[in-house]
Design an enzyme around this catalytic site. Structure first.
Site, PDB file in Angstrom:
ATOM      1  N   SER A 186       0.837  -1.202   0.000  1.00 41.13           N
ATOM      2  CA  SER A 186       0.000   0.000   0.000  1.00 41.13           C
ATOM      3  C   SER A 186       0.876   1.259   0.000  1.00 41.13           C
ATOM      4  CB  SER A 186      -0.950  -0.092   1.214  1.00 41.13           C
ATOM      5  OG  SER A 186      -1.743   1.033   1.387  1.00 41.13           O
ATOM      6  N   ASP A 243      -8.744  -4.912  -5.387  1.00 40.28           N
ATOM      7  CA  ASP A 243      -8.156  -3.905  -4.497  1.00 40.28           C
ATOM      8  C   ASP A 243      -8.093  -2.562  -5.240  1.00 40.28           C
ATOM      9  OD1 ASP A 243      -6.669  -2.348  -2.764  1.00 40.28           O
ATOM     10  OD2 ASP A 243      -4.813  -3.489  -3.005  1.00 40.28           O
TER      11      ASP A 243
END
Ligand SMILES: *[C@@H]1O[C@H](CO)[C@@H](O)[C@H](O)[C@H]1NC(C)=O
Length: 290
Positions: A186, A243
């Site tokens: 991330s 995602d």
């Protein structure tokens, strides 16, 4: 279908990769995408040899610096229990957690950065309307003019850049290793990509610098993506199903991924995933949230 215990633990144990739909994701980021070819299957041996170890390291970056230093964070630390941790820090605020270690198993110096939750990632990605800025010439001395990166990502990377660089240099000399692996998930993936770029520009060419990251948002413009491609022929960023993080900031604001996407297309109830290697820089269609 392949068992991916660590990759999946990385995303499943963390409330990060599969955020509930957020307002921003109503936009179809796939528009204007280019497909450079057909994705190809990724073999179990490739997963084992190139993805599992980085995933283990990325997962440990979420543990507290004290528990990383003592290798006492439970299962995540047990998976890397041969390493020697040289520094660990961060505050889960402005400076996400990070550590530098030496890994005898891969004969590497490892740098790993923690991510952040999707809301925070989005607010950072949205910060100052996705402002792109020139790369810091001190940290990235050979970035060509016009190479632009996300201001917030670069600021985050800059907070640990000096300690990462000095610790990696001393780790290379104390360990005798000549390889550096940089990883993260991330926001940590964005910081890791910038760290890898910094290290490649500042370490001797005899040192191999590799980066394998997970759930990477777009970090910079087309010129930045092309530079990452040329600096790191084996750069790998793993994207997990829908995602949304890898789809921000959007391409229509001049953001572009580097090449090297490995996409998890599906995961069955037993936790086995199917992975494909995607050619070219952008493969939005496969991961655009529905
Ligand atoms: C660039 O990086 C150097 C070294 O970390 C730092 O001292 C300097 O403040 C940075 N410049 C900007 C504009 O952030």
């Amino acid at each position: 279908m392949f068992a991916l215990p660590f990759l999946l633990a990385l995303s499943a144990s963390l409330p990060l990769a599969f955020a509930a739909p957020l307002p921003l994701f109503g936009i179809n980021f796939g528009s204007g995408s280019t497909a450079d070819g057909t994705p190809s299957a990724v073999s179990q041996s490739t997963v084992d040899s190139t993805l599992l170890r980085p995933a283990q390291f990325a997962r440990v970056a979420y543990c507290s610096p004290a528990s990383v230093t003592a290798l006492s964070c439970g299962a995540p630390c047990e998976a890397i229990n041969q390493v020697k941790v040289l520094t660990a820090g961060g505050d889960q605020g402005e400076t996400p957690r990070f550590y530098v270690a030496t890994d005898p198993q891969t004969q590497s110096v490892v740098v790993a950065h923690e991510g952040t939750d999707p809301d925070k990632l989005l607010s950072i990605a949205n910060d100052a309307e996705f402002a792109q800025v020139a790369m810091n010439a001190t940290l990235f001395p050979s970035a060509a003019k016009g190479t632009l990166v996300h201001d917030g990502f670069q600021k985050t990377q800059g907070r640990t850049a000096d300690i990462i660089l000095s610790t990696v240099k001393s780790a290379l000399s104390s360990s005798g290793f000549s390889r550096v692996l940089v990883t993260g998930h991330s926001l940590g993936a964005a910081v890791a990509t910038l760290d890898a770029t910094m290290l490649r520009m500042q370490l001797p060419s005899s040192v191999e610098v590799d980066s394998v990251v997970f759930g990477l948002p777009r970090v910079g413009n087309q010129q930045f993506a092309d530079m990452v491609d040329s600096l790191f022929p084996t750069f790998t960023h793993v994207t997990n199903q829908k995602d949304p993080v890898p789809s921000v900031p959007p391409r229509f604001l001049s953001y572009q991924h580097a090449s090297g996407e490995v996409h998890i297309t599906s995961v069955n109830s037993a936790g086995d995933g199917t992975l494909v290697a995607c050619p070219g820089q952008e493969n939005d269609v496969s991961r655009t949230p529905v």
